[in-house]
Design an enzyme around this catalytic site. Sequence first.
Site, PDB file in Angstrom:
ATOM      1  N   HIS A 252       2.127  -8.185  13.998  1.00 26.73           N
ATOM      2  CA  HIS A 252       1.042  -7.366  13.409  1.00 26.73           C
ATOM      3  C   HIS A 252       1.660  -6.046  12.944  1.00 26.73           C
ATOM      4  O   HIS A 252       1.993  -5.191  13.767  1.00 26.73           O
ATOM      5  CB  HIS A 252      -0.053  -7.096  14.447  1.00 26.73           C
ATOM      6  CG  HIS A 252      -1.187  -6.265  13.916  1.00 26.73           C
ATOM      7  ND1 HIS A 252      -2.504  -6.621  14.084  1.00 26.73           N
ATOM      8  CD2 HIS A 252      -1.230  -5.096  13.231  1.00 26.73           C
ATOM      9  CE1 HIS A 252      -3.281  -5.714  13.532  1.00 26.73           C
ATOM     10  NE2 HIS A 252      -2.518  -4.765  13.002  1.00 26.73           N
TER      11      HIS A 252
ATOM     12  N   HIS B 118       1.733  -2.849   9.758  1.00 22.65           N
ATOM     13  CA  HIS B 118       1.271  -2.199   8.525  1.00 22.65           C
ATOM     14  C   HIS B 118       2.479  -1.613   7.801  1.00 22.65           C
ATOM     15  O   HIS B 118       3.129  -0.702   8.316  1.00 22.65           O
ATOM     16  CB  HIS B 118       0.283  -1.077   8.857  1.00 22.65           C
ATOM     17  CG  HIS B 118      -0.968  -1.572   9.503  1.00 22.65           C
ATOM     18  ND1 HIS B 118      -2.077  -1.961   8.789  1.00 22.65           N
ATOM     19  CD2 HIS B 118      -1.265  -1.804  10.811  1.00 22.65           C
ATOM     20  CE1 HIS B 118      -3.017  -2.386   9.626  1.00 22.65           C
ATOM     21  NE2 HIS B 118      -2.543  -2.301  10.857  1.00 22.65           N
ATOM     22  N   LEU B 119       2.750  -2.151   6.620  1.00 20.47           N
ATOM     23  CA  LEU B 119       3.889  -1.653   5.839  1.00 20.47           C
ATOM     24  C   LEU B 119       3.472  -0.719   4.720  1.00 20.47           C
ATOM     25  O   LEU B 119       4.323  -0.066   4.121  1.00 20.47           O
ATOM     26  CB  LEU B 119       4.676  -2.825   5.232  1.00 20.47           C
ATOM     27  CG  LEU B 119       5.599  -3.593   6.176  1.00 20.47           C
ATOM     28  CD1 LEU B 119       6.297  -4.716   5.417  1.00 20.47           C
ATOM     29  CD2 LEU B 119       6.624  -2.678   6.835  1.00 20.47           C
ATOM     30  N   ARG B 120       2.153  -0.688   4.403  1.00 20.99           N
ATOM     31  CA  ARG B 120       1.667   0.136   3.284  1.00 20.99           C
ATOM     32  C   ARG B 120       2.323  -0.296   1.966  1.00 20.99           C
ATOM     33  O   ARG B 120       2.763  -1.422   1.826  1.00 20.99           O
ATOM     34  CB  ARG B 120       1.882   1.642   3.543  1.00 20.99           C
ATOM     35  CG  ARG B 120       1.514   2.130   4.938  1.00 20.99           C
ATOM     36  CD  ARG B 120       0.073   1.935   5.301  1.00 20.99           C
ATOM     37  NE  ARG B 120      -0.264   2.648   6.528  1.00 20.99           N
ATOM     38  CZ  ARG B 120      -1.256   2.301   7.327  1.00 20.99           C
ATOM     39  NH1 ARG B 120      -2.014   1.254   7.056  1.00 20.99           N
ATOM     40  NH2 ARG B 120      -1.506   2.996   8.402  1.00 20.99           N
TER      41      ARG B 120
ATOM     42  N   ASN C 190      -4.498  -4.533   4.630  1.00 19.20           N
ATOM     43  CA  ASN C 190      -5.499  -3.474   4.385  1.00 19.20           C
ATOM     44  C   ASN C 190      -4.954  -2.351   3.505  1.00 19.20           C
ATOM     45  O   ASN C 190      -4.978  -1.185   3.861  1.00 19.20           O
ATOM     46  CB  ASN C 190      -6.060  -2.924   5.705  1.00 19.20           C
ATOM     47  CG  ASN C 190      -5.018  -2.235   6.570  1.00 19.20           C
ATOM     48  OD1 ASN C 190      -3.838  -2.568   6.525  1.00 19.20           O
ATOM     49  ND2 ASN C 190      -5.442  -1.278   7.369  1.00 19.20           N
TER      50      ASN C 190
ATOM     51  N   LYS D  19      -6.843 -12.450   7.652  1.00 20.08           N
ATOM     52  CA  LYS D  19      -7.230 -11.365   8.549  1.00 20.08           C
ATOM     53  C   LYS D  19      -8.713 -11.054   8.434  1.00 20.08           C
ATOM     54  O   LYS D  19      -9.209 -10.811   7.339  1.00 20.08           O
ATOM     55  CB  LYS D  19      -6.412 -10.117   8.198  1.00 20.08           C
ATOM     56  CG  LYS D  19      -6.829  -8.856   8.932  1.00 20.08           C
ATOM     57  CD  LYS D  19      -6.371  -8.867  10.372  1.00 20.08           C
ATOM     58  CE  LYS D  19      -6.963  -7.711  11.161  1.00 20.08           C
ATOM     59  NZ  LYS D  19      -5.990  -6.768  11.666  1.00 20.08           N
TER      60      LYS D  19
ATOM     61  N   HIS E  29      -9.508  -8.488  13.933  1.00 20.97           N
ATOM     62  CA  HIS E  29      -9.696  -7.135  14.484  1.00 20.97           C
ATOM     63  C   HIS E  29     -10.978  -7.205  15.298  1.00 20.97           C
ATOM     64  O   HIS E  29     -12.073  -7.222  14.737  1.00 20.97           O
ATOM     65  CB  HIS E  29      -9.805  -6.083  13.365  1.00 20.97           C
ATOM     66  CG  HIS E  29      -9.939  -4.693  13.900  1.00 20.97           C
ATOM     67  ND1 HIS E  29      -8.932  -3.752  13.812  1.00 20.97           N
ATOM     68  CD2 HIS E  29     -10.947  -4.086  14.596  1.00 20.97           C
ATOM     69  CE1 HIS E  29      -9.326  -2.630  14.406  1.00 20.97           C
ATOM     70  NE2 HIS E  29     -10.543  -2.813  14.886  1.00 20.97           N
TER      71      HIS E  29
ATOM     72  N   HIS F   7      -4.164  -6.876  18.816  1.00 21.67           N
ATOM     73  CA  HIS F   7      -4.145  -5.605  19.546  1.00 21.67           C
ATOM     74  C   HIS F   7      -5.254  -5.512  20.595  1.00 21.67           C
ATOM     75  O   HIS F   7      -6.100  -4.629  20.535  1.00 21.67           O
ATOM     76  CB  HIS F   7      -4.172  -4.400  18.603  1.00 21.67           C
ATOM     77  CG  HIS F   7      -5.144  -4.469  17.446  1.00 21.67           C
ATOM     78  ND1 HIS F   7      -6.468  -4.781  17.596  1.00 21.67           N
ATOM     79  CD2 HIS F   7      -4.957  -4.255  16.118  1.00 21.67           C
ATOM     80  CE1 HIS F   7      -7.058  -4.750  16.411  1.00 21.67           C
ATOM     81  NE2 HIS F   7      -6.154  -4.446  15.495  1.00 21.67           N
TER      82      HIS F   7
ATOM     83  N   LEU G  61      -6.906   2.518  16.501  1.00 18.68           N
ATOM     84  CA  LEU G  61      -8.031   1.603  16.703  1.00 18.68           C
ATOM     85  C   LEU G  61      -7.518   0.194  16.920  1.00 18.68           C
ATOM     86  O   LEU G  61      -6.624  -0.229  16.181  1.00 18.68           O
ATOM     87  CB  LEU G  61      -8.984   1.641  15.495  1.00 18.68           C
ATOM     88  CG  LEU G  61      -9.799   2.929  15.389  1.00 18.68           C
ATOM     89  CD1 LEU G  61     -10.530   2.994  14.060  1.00 18.68           C
ATOM     90  CD2 LEU G  61     -10.794   3.036  16.551  1.00 18.68           C
TER      91      LEU G  61
ATOM     92  N   ASP H 237       1.326  -3.277  15.595  1.00 17.99           N
ATOM     93  CA  ASP H 237       0.300  -2.513  14.872  1.00 17.99           C
ATOM     94  C   ASP H 237       0.867  -1.170  14.439  1.00 17.99           C
ATOM     95  O   ASP H 237       0.119  -0.191  14.307  1.00 17.99           O
ATOM     96  CB  ASP H 237      -0.968  -2.329  15.723  1.00 17.99           C
ATOM     97  CG  ASP H 237      -2.184  -1.969  14.880  1.00 17.99           C
ATOM     98  OD1 ASP H 237      -2.103  -2.034  13.639  1.00 17.99           O
ATOM     99  OD2 ASP H 237      -3.215  -1.601  15.473  1.00 17.99           O
TER     100      ASP H 237
ATOM    101  N   HIS I 231       0.876   7.003   9.207  1.00 22.14           N
ATOM    102  CA  HIS I 231       0.073   7.946   8.414  1.00 22.14           C
ATOM    103  C   HIS I 231       0.869   9.249   8.399  1.00 22.14           C
ATOM    104  O   HIS I 231       1.519   9.586   9.398  1.00 22.14           O
ATOM    105  CB  HIS I 231      -1.279   8.219   9.077  1.00 22.14           C
ATOM    106  CG  HIS I 231      -2.210   7.038   9.095  1.00 22.14           C
ATOM    107  ND1 HIS I 231      -2.961   6.658   8.012  1.00 22.14           N
ATOM    108  CD2 HIS I 231      -2.496   6.151  10.074  1.00 22.14           C
ATOM    109  CE1 HIS I 231      -3.686   5.589   8.320  1.00 22.14           C
ATOM    110  NE2 HIS I 231      -3.417   5.253   9.575  1.00 22.14           N
TER     111      HIS I 231
ATOM    112  N   ALA J 109      -6.498   6.781  12.104  1.00 20.04           N
ATOM    113  CA  ALA J 109      -6.130   5.995  13.285  1.00 20.04           C
ATOM    114  C   ALA J 109      -4.802   5.299  13.039  1.00 20.04           C
ATOM    115  O   ALA J 109      -4.602   4.695  11.979  1.00 20.04           O
ATOM    116  CB  ALA J 109      -7.204   4.945  13.555  1.00 20.04           C
TER     117      ALA J 109
HETATM  118  O1  DOR Z   1      -4.973   2.308  14.445  1.00 14.83           O
HETATM  119  C1  DOR Z   1      -5.098   1.537  13.502  1.00 14.83           C
HETATM  120  N1  DOR Z   1      -4.519   1.788  12.302  1.00 14.83           N
HETATM  121  N2  DOR Z   1      -5.842   0.448  13.659  1.00 14.83           N
HETATM  122  C2  DOR Z   1      -6.138  -0.364  12.637  1.00 14.83           C
HETATM  123  O2  DOR Z   1      -6.837  -1.314  12.858  1.00 14.83           O
HETATM  124  C3  DOR Z   1      -5.681  -0.038  11.266  1.00 14.83           C
HETATM  125  C4  DOR Z   1      -4.484   0.793  11.289  1.00 14.83           C
HETATM  126  C5  DOR Z   1      -4.154   1.398   9.946  1.00 14.83           C
HETATM  127  O3  DOR Z   1      -4.150   0.670   8.937  1.00 14.83           O
HETATM  128  O4  DOR Z   1      -3.865   2.590   9.889  1.00 14.83           O
HETATM  129 ZN    ZN Z   2      -3.488  -3.031  12.533  1.00 10.50          ZN
END
Ligand code: DOR
Ligand code: ZN
Length: 346
Positions: free
Chosen positions: A14, A16-18, A42, A100, A137, A175, A220, A248, A252, A264
């Site tokens: 899991h 997030h690479l953006r 996302n 997802k 999620h 998560h 989150l 996860d 940011h 988050a």
């Molecule tokens: O903390 C989180 N950040 N939880 C998520 O479900 C999304 C993620 C994000 O994309 O920043």
């Molecule tokens: Zn996530």
Amino acid sequence: MTNQITLTRPDDWHLHLRDGAMLNAVLPETTRHFARAIIMPNLVPPVVTSADADAYKARIMEAVPEGADFTPLMTLYLTEDTDADDVAAAHASGLISAVKLYPAGATTNSASGVADFDKVRGVLERMAEIGLPLCVHGEVTDADIDIFDREAVFIDRVLDPIRRKTPDLRVVMEHITTSDGADYVKSASKNLAATITTHHLVINRNDILVGGIKPHYYCLPVAKRESHRLALRAAATSGDTRFFLGTDSAPHTDPNKLSACGCAGCFTAPNTMPILAHVFEDDGALDKLEGFTSLHGPAFYRLKPNTTKLTMTKGGAAPMPEKLITAEGEVTLFDPGFELQWQVTA
Ligand code: DOR
Ligand code: ZN
């Protein structure tokens, strides 16, 4: 005393690479230690169709550092308009490894998520037929449900009914943050697994709120009380194959975290492996680390474990930098609150 461990190279189930400059900055932090990762969809706008996933995969491959061996395992973002044929074709071609499910409004960039779960029944049934996992999620978003109860209520109101109606659907509860989540996974005889993040093994809600608010610990699902953290530690270090690592890791920039309405996400890609070695050693379970990071995930996703290795050594670890510098701004690494003694050495 063990001072060196060699593991099958880990995967991150899991991540997030953006995109864009952030993708370029954070991807090397993952490829340094991990061979594969389930890539969260996302983005803004989200990765909804197979064409979106194909294009995103190409951008990721473009950003893989020279010489690194990394396979992104793509996912589609489930919406009420998702086309089951498109999903099935993307699965058949090997493009995607999962779909997802974000409940609408549950987290960062989840506005296009699902509000009416009956509207996605057809897609879920098709996924059950073809054996394509659903990553979930697991939080309800109803305003009357306390944020600390959202995972437990989701299991009762959403996940368990979906699994009863579609027992062949293969589900990853992502998560998990509660003993309720861990117990629910343990209660299932098949087709259910859970990922656990690095940070939820380390922090509880006091770490976020006591002595001043700590925005870098806000993610989150939000971290819960200590008894839940201990239940997650027990699940992760137990050797139970239904639990595996999904960091996860969710970068940011500092201005976006340190804000009156902070984002988050904890950024754990660079230091997850040293933190996990510390956690598993503390719990007398170093021998269970490889299962959690490198074996249970591939087994659930019906993939072979990696053939390459990762070696970690205890002692003499240079402190990690506190921040990653990106063209979008600085991103603060998750601080586990203890000194890292383990380092990846090969
Ligand atoms: O903390 C989180 N950040 N939880 C998520 O479900 C999304 C993620 C994000 O994309 O920043
Ligand atoms: Zn996530």
